[in-house]
Design an enzyme around this catalytic site. Sequence first.
Site, PDB file in Angstrom:
ATOM      1  N   SER A   1      -1.033  -5.440  -3.024  1.00  0.00           N
ATOM      2  CA  SER A   1      -0.300  -5.738  -1.681  1.00  0.00           C
ATOM      3  C   SER A   1      -0.245  -4.295  -1.200  1.00  0.00           C
ATOM      4  O   SER A   1      -0.518  -3.313  -1.972  1.00  0.00           O
ATOM      5  CB  SER A   1       1.128  -5.917  -1.930  1.00  0.00           C
ATOM      6  OG  SER A   1       2.138  -5.700  -1.077  1.00  0.00           O
TER       7      SER A   1
ATOM      8  N   TYR B   1       8.669  -3.995  -7.582  1.00  0.00           N
ATOM      9  CA  TYR B   1       7.785  -4.598  -6.951  1.00  0.00           C
ATOM     10  C   TYR B   1       6.405  -3.818  -6.852  1.00  0.00           C
ATOM     11  O   TYR B   1       5.201  -3.985  -7.050  1.00  0.00           O
ATOM     12  CB  TYR B   1       7.991  -5.267  -5.482  1.00  0.00           C
ATOM     13  CG  TYR B   1       7.060  -6.200  -5.068  1.00  0.00           C
ATOM     14  CD1 TYR B   1       6.508  -7.308  -5.461  1.00  0.00           C
ATOM     15  CD2 TYR B   1       6.599  -5.742  -3.802  1.00  0.00           C
ATOM     16  CE1 TYR B   1       5.583  -8.008  -5.033  1.00  0.00           C
ATOM     17  CE2 TYR B   1       5.421  -6.498  -3.170  1.00  0.00           C
ATOM     18  CZ  TYR B   1       4.934  -7.507  -3.849  1.00  0.00           C
ATOM     19  OH  TYR B   1       3.920  -8.254  -3.309  1.00  0.00           O
TER      20      TYR B   1
ATOM     21  N   GLY C   1      -0.914 -19.533  -9.350  1.00  0.00           N
ATOM     22  CA  GLY C   1      -0.200 -19.676  -8.437  1.00  0.00           C
ATOM     23  C   GLY C   1      -0.850 -20.383  -7.286  1.00  0.00           C
ATOM     24  O   GLY C   1      -0.392 -20.340  -5.938  1.00  0.00           O
TER      25      GLY C   1
END
Length: 295
Positions: free
Chosen positions: A140, A166, A20
Amino acid sequence: MGWTTKDVPDLTGRTAVVTGANSGLGAETARALARAGATVVLACRDVAKGRTVAGELGDRAQVRALDLADLASVRAFAEGVRAEHERIDVLVNNAGVMAVPLRRTADGFEMQIGTNHFGHFALTALLLDRITDRVVTVSSAMHRIGRIDLDDIDWERRRYERWLAYGQSKLANLLFAYELHRRLTAAGSDVKSLAAHPGFSSTNLQYRSEAWYGKIMELTTPFLGQPPDQGALPSLYAATAPEAESGAFYGPDGPFEMRGHPKRVQSSARSRDPELARRLWELSEQLCGVSFPVS
């Protein structure tokens, strides 16, 4: 004064792979590594954007196509990197999608678990015997809302909830990072497995949820979130600091770990469940059709 990119050690002669790396945190991570002297492979789904980033970095940057939502692409990327590089010092599993509507990867996985976890799990397995120093997996703070449903990890029977999906994928990232650390240690390997999270950072990840609040986030995040170069610091610390410890989780040192300089942080009790990690590992090997050179 906290740790910054000025504290990144000299990386001359070292090679890093960053997924990414065409935008956001990945691009900032690649820039910092290259500026410290490393050869950086920018693993990008959007190759054109990756080339724009690489153009800033000169000969030390290489752009290669990688779509983590397609295991055939993961395998092709790994084969290409192995053909070009005898060793990879650092792998940064950074790429991800966040809170997108229900859709499937090329292999039929729910998009978030498929991209954020399964794609990186397979990539790490295919490159691990070339990695000499460390693997950094980006999670996260939202891992805390995650629950791993091993019987329905792809949301085929449950009512789909994009944020819970998520959270599941980010919890899976931590379970994987910790289990990789345990297996590397048990095998007597010197390779480290670390995890990091960026806090609340202003990147295009927030704008791609395709939800009604996407425009609100697009307008407010640049003011509320820290800039990407600051958000990348925990990943960079985990990837380069000699004192960064295998099996550790790094995030910002500010209030609620939303912004600031890197420090070691705690994760949920669920993320540290070794039995859950083992079962997820075995399921991931089965679904991805890979095996690791550590037992």
